[in-house]
Design an enzyme around this catalytic site. Structure first.
Site, short mmCIF file in Angstrom:
data_model
loop_
_atom_site.label_atom_id
_atom_site.label_comp_id
_atom_site.label_asym_id
_atom_site.label_seq_id
_atom_site.Cartn_x
_atom_site.Cartn_y
_atom_site.Cartn_z
N ARG A 195 7.46 -9.46 -16.31
CA ARG A 195 7.01 -8.03 -16.08
C ARG A 195 7.42 -6.94 -16.12
O ARG A 195 8.56 -6.50 -15.94
CB ARG A 195 6.00 -7.60 -14.94
CG ARG A 195 5.32 -6.37 -15.51
CD ARG A 195 3.48 -6.41 -15.20
NE ARG A 195 3.25 -6.05 -13.33
CZ ARG A 195 1.87 -5.88 -12.79
NH1 ARG A 195 1.14 -6.36 -13.77
NH2 ARG A 195 2.50 -6.23 -11.30
N ARG A 223 -8.89 -4.75 -0.13
CA ARG A 223 -7.64 -6.12 -0.24
C ARG A 223 -7.40 -6.58 1.18
O ARG A 223 -7.81 -7.38 1.19
CB ARG A 223 -6.71 -5.32 0.19
CG ARG A 223 -5.66 -5.00 -0.99
CD ARG A 223 -5.68 -5.57 -2.19
NE ARG A 223 -3.62 -5.42 -2.66
CZ ARG A 223 -3.51 -4.83 -3.58
NH1 ARG A 223 -4.52 -4.36 -4.39
NH2 ARG A 223 -2.00 -5.30 -4.01
N ARG A 269 4.35 -10.52 -1.62
CA ARG A 269 2.51 -10.23 -2.56
C ARG A 269 1.42 -11.26 -2.99
O ARG A 269 0.28 -10.98 -2.27
CB ARG A 269 2.84 -9.16 -3.62
CG ARG A 269 3.07 -8.14 -3.65
CD ARG A 269 4.00 -6.87 -4.74
NE ARG A 269 2.49 -6.90 -5.80
CZ ARG A 269 2.91 -7.34 -6.82
NH1 ARG A 269 3.78 -7.41 -7.60
NH2 ARG A 269 1.86 -6.38 -7.47
N ARG A 295 9.66 -3.22 -12.22
CA ARG A 295 8.83 -1.98 -10.57
C ARG A 295 9.31 -2.45 -9.40
O ARG A 295 9.82 -3.65 -9.18
CB ARG A 295 7.40 -2.36 -10.93
CG ARG A 295 6.69 -1.19 -10.63
CD ARG A 295 5.05 -2.24 -11.46
NE ARG A 295 4.53 -2.13 -10.04
CZ ARG A 295 3.51 -3.21 -10.25
NH1 ARG A 295 2.35 -2.80 -11.49
NH2 ARG A 295 2.58 -3.43 -9.23
P1 AMP Z 1 -1.08 -3.50 -6.65
O1 AMP Z 1 -0.63 -2.49 -8.26
O2 AMP Z 1 -2.23 -3.14 -7.22
O3 AMP Z 1 -0.72 -4.96 -6.47
O4 AMP Z 1 -0.92 -2.53 -5.49
C1 AMP Z 1 0.49 -2.23 -5.39
C2 AMP Z 1 0.89 -2.31 -3.91
O5 AMP Z 1 0.07 -1.21 -3.38
C3 AMP Z 1 0.51 -3.22 -2.63
O6 AMP Z 1 1.33 -4.50 -3.11
C4 AMP Z 1 0.25 -2.97 -1.58
O7 AMP Z 1 1.66 -2.12 -1.12
C5 AMP Z 1 -0.20 -0.65 -2.18
N1 AMP Z 1 -1.49 -1.04 -2.50
C6 AMP Z 1 -2.69 -0.96 -3.16
N2 AMP Z 1 -3.80 -1.29 -3.36
C7 AMP Z 1 -3.98 -0.87 -1.50
C8 AMP Z 1 -4.82 -1.44 -0.65
N3 AMP Z 1 -6.17 -1.20 -1.31
N4 AMP Z 1 -4.77 -1.30 0.28
C9 AMP Z 1 -3.59 -1.82 1.09
N5 AMP Z 1 -2.75 -1.22 0.24
C10 AMP Z 1 -2.84 -1.46 -1.56
#
Ligand code: AMP
Length: 215
Positions: free
Chosen positions: A127, A88, A171, A160
């Site tokens: 969503r 990320r 985000r 969510r």
């Molecule tokens: P996602 O479903 O991939 O959008 O992830 C949801 C949340 O999980 C993100 O907004 C972050 O808070 C955390 N997260 C997921 N992947 C990462 C990552 N590689 N590094 C840091 N935080 C993460």
């Protein structure tokens, strides 16, 4: 195939990853899913991660990097894997490269799924997920027949915490500032491929397969 999926939240990386799993029988490693499970299970890791996730911020690198290292060392990743939501930021990408170089198994491709911001907002704020069977809906693009109720199992649909409007804005800002620079990072390495993530899911998947050089 060792693949990283890049793209903003809501770009449809998870959906494309699921189709890639079916076609190529390699696992998807979604750090978001792993973290959400830890939160739901109430583990110490989940407790630490929750406050960051609810605010739309990134969980500390040390936490996610540890999770991914452990996961890619497992047997089912020998044939390859799809990283979804990791790396990320550049620091995570650099550690990943280092770990994979040590394993003698570098990444093949970083595939970016590109979608305009106004579409992302609708995809994310609309969503809804079923509490019982995890089936996903979107109130704008693919609503359930009856509001708030899962077509498949009759379960209750929920939003969510991190899909609420304020968190989504955060985000997307975090994505622009920290994750979007990874396009340049992988382009320099010569492994970046891009597809437009708009339109029918199966058509996008055909473009994904073409970009990966697979029919
Ligand atoms: P996602 O479903 O991939 O959008 O992830 C949801 C949340 O999980 C993100 O907004 C972050 O808070 C955390 N997260 C997921 N992947 C990462 C990552 N590689 N590094 C840091 N935080 C993460």
């Amino acid at each position: 195939m060792r693949l990283v999926l890049l793209g903003a939240p809501g770009a449809g990386k998870g959906t494309q990853a699921k189709k890639l799993i079916e076609k190529y029988s390699i696992p998807q490693i979604s750090t978001g899913d792993i973290l959400r499970k830890a939160v739901a299970d109430g583990t110490p890791l989940g407790k630490e991660a929750k406050s960051y996730m609810d605010k739309g911020e990134l969980v500390p690198d040390s936490v996610v990097i540890g999770l991914v290292k452990e996961r890619i060392a497992q047997d089912d990743c020998k044939k390859g894997y799809i990283l979804d939501g990791f790396p990320r930021n550049t620091a995570q990408a650099e550690v990943l490269d280092k770990v994979l170089a040590e394993m003698g198994a570098p990444l093949d491709t970083a595939l970016s799924v590109d979608v305009d911001k106004d579409v992302l907002m609708k995809r994310l704020t609309g969503r809804r997920t079923c509490k019982s069977c995890q089936q996903m809906y979107n109130v704008y693009f693919s609503p359930p027949k009856k509001e708030g109720v899962c077509d498949k199992c009759g379960g209750e649909l929920f939003q969510r915490n991190d899909d609420k409007e304020e968190t989504i804005k955060k985000r997307l800002d975090v994505y622009d500032a920290q994750t979007a620079p990874l396009m340049g990072y992988y382009k320099k390495k010569g492994i970046l491929k891009s597809v437009m993530g708009l339109g029918d899911i199966n058509e996008i998947f055909s473009k994904v397969c073409a970009a990966l050089g697979k029919k």
